[in-house]
Motif scaffolding. Sequence first.
Motif, PDB file in Angstrom:
ATOM      1  N   ALA A  94       0.944  -1.364   0.105  1.00 54.26           N
ATOM      2  CA  ALA A  94      -0.073   0.019  -0.057  1.00 54.26           C
ATOM      3  C   ALA A  94       0.813   1.411  -0.102  1.00 54.26           C
ATOM      4  CB  ALA A  94      -1.002   0.004   1.316  1.00 54.26           C
ATOM      5  N   MET A  95       0.211   2.478  -0.391  1.00 54.16           N
ATOM      6  CA  MET A  95       1.227   3.807  -0.244  1.00 54.16           C
ATOM      7  C   MET A  95       0.411   4.425   0.693  1.00 54.16           C
ATOM      8  SD  MET A  95       1.103   4.324  -4.456  1.00 54.16           S
ATOM      9  CE  MET A  95      -0.398   4.048  -4.778  1.00 54.16           C
ATOM     10  N   PHE A  96       1.108   5.394   1.374  1.00 50.67           N
ATOM     11  CA  PHE A  96       0.515   6.254   2.387  1.00 50.67           C
ATOM     12  C   PHE A  96       1.266   7.660   2.501  1.00 50.67           C
ATOM     13  CE2 PHE A  96      -1.508   2.817   4.529  1.00 50.67           C
ATOM     14  CZ  PHE A  96      -0.667   1.809   4.435  1.00 50.67           C
ATOM     15  N   ARG A  97       0.451   8.496   2.878  1.00 47.52           N
ATOM     16  CA  ARG A  97       0.848   9.982   3.066  1.00 47.52           C
ATOM     17  C   ARG A  97       0.287  10.875   4.228  1.00 47.52           C
ATOM     18  NH1 ARG A  97       1.804  14.477  -1.699  1.00 47.52           N
ATOM     19  NH2 ARG A  97       2.694  16.186  -0.054  1.00 47.52           N
ATOM     20  N   SER A  98       0.985  11.096   4.980  1.00 42.47           N
ATOM     21  CA  SER A  98       0.911  11.901   6.041  1.00 42.47           C
ATOM     22  C   SER A  98       0.316  13.390   5.784  1.00 42.47           C
ATOM     23  CB  SER A  98       1.850  12.034   7.195  1.00 42.47           C
ATOM     24  OG  SER A  98       1.960  10.738   7.585  1.00 42.47           O
ATOM     25  N   LEU A  99      -0.968  13.896   6.263  1.00 43.27           N
ATOM     26  CA  LEU A  99      -1.656  15.262   5.982  1.00 43.27           C
ATOM     27  C   LEU A  99      -0.943  15.942   7.194  1.00 43.27           C
ATOM     28  CD1 LEU A  99      -4.979  14.423   4.993  1.00 43.27           C
ATOM     29  CD2 LEU A  99      -2.856  14.404   3.658  1.00 43.27           C
ATOM     30  N   ALA A 100      -1.149  17.326   6.905  1.00 44.93           N
ATOM     31  CA  ALA A 100      -0.594  18.482   7.855  1.00 44.93           C
ATOM     32  C   ALA A 100      -1.415  18.200   9.262  1.00 44.93           C
ATOM     33  CB  ALA A 100      -0.789  19.692   7.307  1.00 44.93           C
ATOM     34  N   ASN A 101      -2.484  17.857   9.291  1.00 37.64           N
ATOM     35  CA  ASN A 101      -3.397  17.461  10.337  1.00 37.64           C
ATOM     36  C   ASN A 101      -3.214  16.490  11.317  1.00 37.64           C
ATOM     37  OD1 ASN A 101      -4.770  15.729   8.813  1.00 37.64           O
ATOM     38  ND2 ASN A 101      -6.666  16.380   9.504  1.00 37.64           N
ATOM     39  N   GLY A 102      -2.335  15.528  10.742  1.00 42.66           N
ATOM     40  CA  GLY A 102      -1.985  14.163  11.379  1.00 42.66           C
ATOM     41  C   GLY A 102      -2.451  12.908  10.667  1.00 42.66           C
ATOM     42  N   ASP A 103      -3.653  13.305   9.993  1.00 46.05           N
ATOM     43  CA  ASP A 103      -4.198  12.248   9.450  1.00 46.05           C
ATOM     44  C   ASP A 103      -3.353  11.268   8.326  1.00 46.05           C
ATOM     45  OD1 ASP A 103      -6.413  12.790  10.865  1.00 46.05           O
ATOM     46  OD2 ASP A 103      -7.761  13.377   9.161  1.00 46.05           O
ATOM     47  N   VAL A 104      -3.756  10.285   8.175  1.00 53.65           N
ATOM     48  CA  VAL A 104      -3.237   9.325   7.117  1.00 53.65           C
ATOM     49  C   VAL A 104      -3.915   9.027   5.935  1.00 53.65           C
ATOM     50  CG1 VAL A 104      -1.697   7.458   6.638  1.00 53.65           C
ATOM     51  CG2 VAL A 104      -1.391   8.637   8.778  1.00 53.65           C
ATOM     52  N   CYS A 105      -3.260   9.248   4.584  1.00 50.92           N
ATOM     53  CA  CYS A 105      -4.099   8.797   3.546  1.00 50.92           C
ATOM     54  C   CYS A 105      -3.498   7.536   2.896  1.00 50.92           C
ATOM     55  CB  CYS A 105      -4.085   9.766   2.169  1.00 50.92           C
ATOM     56  SG  CYS A 105      -5.025  11.287   2.787  1.00 50.92           S
ATOM     57  N   GLY A 106      -4.144   6.582   2.702  1.00 52.78           N
ATOM     58  CA  GLY A 106      -3.742   5.398   1.985  1.00 52.78           C
ATOM     59  C   GLY A 106      -4.446   4.763   0.844  1.00 52.78           C
ATOM     60  N   ALA A 107      -3.713   4.088   0.052  1.00 58.71           N
ATOM     61  CA  ALA A 107      -4.323   3.483  -1.351  1.00 58.71           C
ATOM     62  C   ALA A 107      -3.583   2.185  -1.738  1.00 58.71           C
ATOM     63  CB  ALA A 107      -4.350   4.318  -2.380  1.00 58.71           C
ATOM     64  N   PRO A 108      -4.212   1.150  -2.066  1.00 58.65           N
ATOM     65  CA  PRO A 108      -3.518   0.017  -2.542  1.00 58.65           C
ATOM     66  C   PRO A 108      -2.549   0.320  -3.702  1.00 58.65           C
ATOM     67  CG  PRO A 108      -5.814  -0.317  -2.774  1.00 58.65           C
ATOM     68  CD  PRO A 108      -5.742   1.168  -2.657  1.00 58.65           C
ATOM     69  N   ALA A 109      -1.436  -0.211  -3.513  1.00 58.82           N
ATOM     70  CA  ALA A 109      -0.575  -0.029  -4.625  1.00 58.82           C
ATOM     71  C   ALA A 109      -0.480  -1.252  -5.595  1.00 58.82           C
ATOM     72  CB  ALA A 109       0.857   0.338  -3.958  1.00 58.82           C
ATOM     73  N   THR A 110      -0.054  -2.424  -4.995  1.00 57.22           N
ATOM     74  CA  THR A 110       0.328  -3.695  -5.726  1.00 57.22           C
ATOM     75  C   THR A 110      -0.522  -5.034  -5.052  1.00 57.22           C
ATOM     76  OG1 THR A 110       2.538  -4.362  -4.874  1.00 57.22           O
ATOM     77  CG2 THR A 110       2.312  -3.026  -6.719  1.00 57.22           C
ATOM     78  N   LEU A 111      -1.127  -5.891  -5.774  1.00 51.33           N
ATOM     79  CA  LEU A 111      -1.591  -7.058  -5.189  1.00 51.33           C
ATOM     80  C   LEU A 111      -1.236  -8.215  -6.117  1.00 51.33           C
ATOM     81  CD1 LEU A 111      -3.370  -8.495  -3.251  1.00 51.33           C
ATOM     82  CD2 LEU A 111      -5.388  -8.016  -4.451  1.00 51.33           C
ATOM     83  N   ALA A 112      -0.330  -8.884  -5.702  1.00 49.46           N
ATOM     84  CA  ALA A 112       0.012 -10.147  -6.559  1.00 49.46           C
ATOM     85  C   ALA A 112      -0.365 -11.499  -5.849  1.00 49.46           C
ATOM     86  CB  ALA A 112       1.557 -10.143  -6.656  1.00 49.46           C
ATOM     87  N   VAL A 113      -1.369 -12.147  -6.314  1.00 49.77           N
ATOM     88  CA  VAL A 113      -1.778 -13.342  -5.821  1.00 49.77           C
ATOM     89  C   VAL A 113      -1.538 -14.522  -6.710  1.00 49.77           C
ATOM     90  CG1 VAL A 113      -4.229 -14.469  -5.412  1.00 49.77           C
ATOM     91  CG2 VAL A 113      -4.105 -12.122  -5.085  1.00 49.77           C
ATOM     92  N   THR A 114      -1.194 -15.484  -6.113  1.00 53.83           N
ATOM     93  CA  THR A 114      -0.892 -16.947  -6.651  1.00 53.83           C
ATOM     94  C   THR A 114      -2.104 -17.935  -6.141  1.00 53.83           C
ATOM     95  OG1 THR A 114       1.493 -16.780  -6.637  1.00 53.83           O
ATOM     96  CG2 THR A 114       0.584 -18.798  -7.120  1.00 53.83           C
ATOM     97  N   PHE A 115      -2.882 -18.301  -7.221  1.00 56.85           N
ATOM     98  CA  PHE A 115      -4.026 -19.258  -6.692  1.00 56.85           C
ATOM     99  C   PHE A 115      -3.986 -20.484  -7.627  1.00 56.85           C
ATOM    100  CE2 PHE A 115      -8.227 -20.659  -6.833  1.00 56.85           C
ATOM    101  CZ  PHE A 115      -8.873 -20.090  -5.799  1.00 56.85           C
ATOM    102  N   GLY A 116      -4.047 -21.930  -6.824  1.00 56.56           N
ATOM    103  CA  GLY A 116      -4.335 -22.826  -7.520  1.00 56.56           C
ATOM    104  C   GLY A 116      -3.753 -24.063  -6.609  1.00 56.56           C
ATOM    105  N   PHE A 117      -3.236 -25.064  -7.407  1.00 54.81           N
ATOM    106  CA  PHE A 117      -2.810 -26.516  -6.770  1.00 54.81           C
ATOM    107  C   PHE A 117      -1.376 -26.344  -6.267  1.00 54.81           C
ATOM    108  CE2 PHE A 117      -6.486 -26.923  -9.315  1.00 54.81           C
ATOM    109  CZ  PHE A 117      -7.317 -27.643  -8.185  1.00 54.81           C
ATOM    110  N   GLN A 118      -0.978 -26.405  -5.038  1.00 57.51           N
ATOM    111  CA  GLN A 118       0.222 -26.256  -4.522  1.00 57.51           C
ATOM    112  C   GLN A 118       1.012 -27.684  -4.662  1.00 57.51           C
ATOM    113  OE1 GLN A 118      -1.185 -24.699  -0.997  1.00 57.51           O
ATOM    114  NE2 GLN A 118      -1.108 -22.570  -1.714  1.00 57.51           N
ATOM    115  N   GLU A 119       0.018 -28.740  -4.493  1.00 57.46           N
ATOM    116  CA  GLU A 119       0.496 -30.326  -4.303  1.00 57.46           C
ATOM    117  C   GLU A 119      -0.430 -31.272  -5.098  1.00 57.46           C
ATOM    118  OE1 GLU A 119       1.369 -33.777  -1.208  1.00 57.46           O
ATOM    119  OE2 GLU A 119       1.179 -31.733  -0.528  1.00 57.46           O
TER     120      GLU A 119
END
Length: 241
Positions: A94-119
Motif C-alpha cells: 500500500a501507499m501512504f501519505r501523512s497530512l498536515a493535521n496528522g491524518d494518514v491517507c492510504g491506497a492500494p499499490a500492488t496486489l500479487a496473488v498466486t492461486f491454484g494447486f500447490q501439491e
Amino acid sequence: MRRRPACTFALPLLAAGALWLSTAPALAGVVCPAFDPPRVKVTPQIAPLLRDHTRTIAELATIPGRAPGPAGRSNGHILGLAHARYGEESQFRAMFRSLANGDVCGAPATLAVTFGFQERRLFVARELPRESCIHGEVLRHEMKHIAVDEMLLKEFIPRIQQRLEAVVQRVGTVRRRTQEQAMAAIRQPIDAALKLAMQEFTRERDRRQRQVDSAEEYARVTRSCGGELTRYLPKAGKPRM
C-alpha cells in the motif's frame, strides 16, 4: 478406485507492507493526494502431477481428506486417489501519505496473488499390476478428476483477476487517523474477496468432482476388463475411486 479427489487447502496468506510513507505536510485544505493506479496480478499455480504406486488398498483408505463415494465411506475398497492441496498466497503493498493535521491517507499499490494447486499426487493401489487392464481403468478414472481441477482453475483465474481489480478500485483512497487504521481499511475488503473466491472455488470443485464419481461411473469401472478387478481385492467389497 476412489471417490472424488482428496483435498486440503491452504488458508489465505496476505503479506502486507508500505511502498513509501511521506511525512511532508500537505497544503491548506488537508486533502488526500492522488495516488498511482493500483496494479493487480493473479497467477495460476499448478504443481507437477506426481504418480504413486506404493500404497496398498488399505493404506489408501487412511489418507485424510477423502469424501465418501456412491458406496459410502465405510463400504468398498479404495483403488485409486487423486489427492490435491490447493489455496492462495498473496503479496500486498500500500501507499501512504501523512497530512498536515496528522491524518494518514492510504491506497492500494500492488496486489500479487498466486492461486491454484500447490501439491498434486495421483495414487493407484499397489495391488493392481501396472500392465493390467484394471490398472489402466482406475488410472483413467483418476485422470478425469485431474482434468476437472485443471479446467476449473483455468476458468477461475480470470474471474478472480476481475473481482480483485474491482475491489481495489472501490477501495480507492482511504483516510484514517493512523497508518495502521488506513492499512486495515484497505486490507479488509481485499481479504474478504480472497476468502469468498476460495469458498466459491471449493464449492464448485466439490460439485464437479461428485459428477465424476457417479454411481454409473463406479459401476462401469467395476464391470470393465471382464471382472479382472476381483482378482486383486483383499476381500469382497465394492471398489471406490
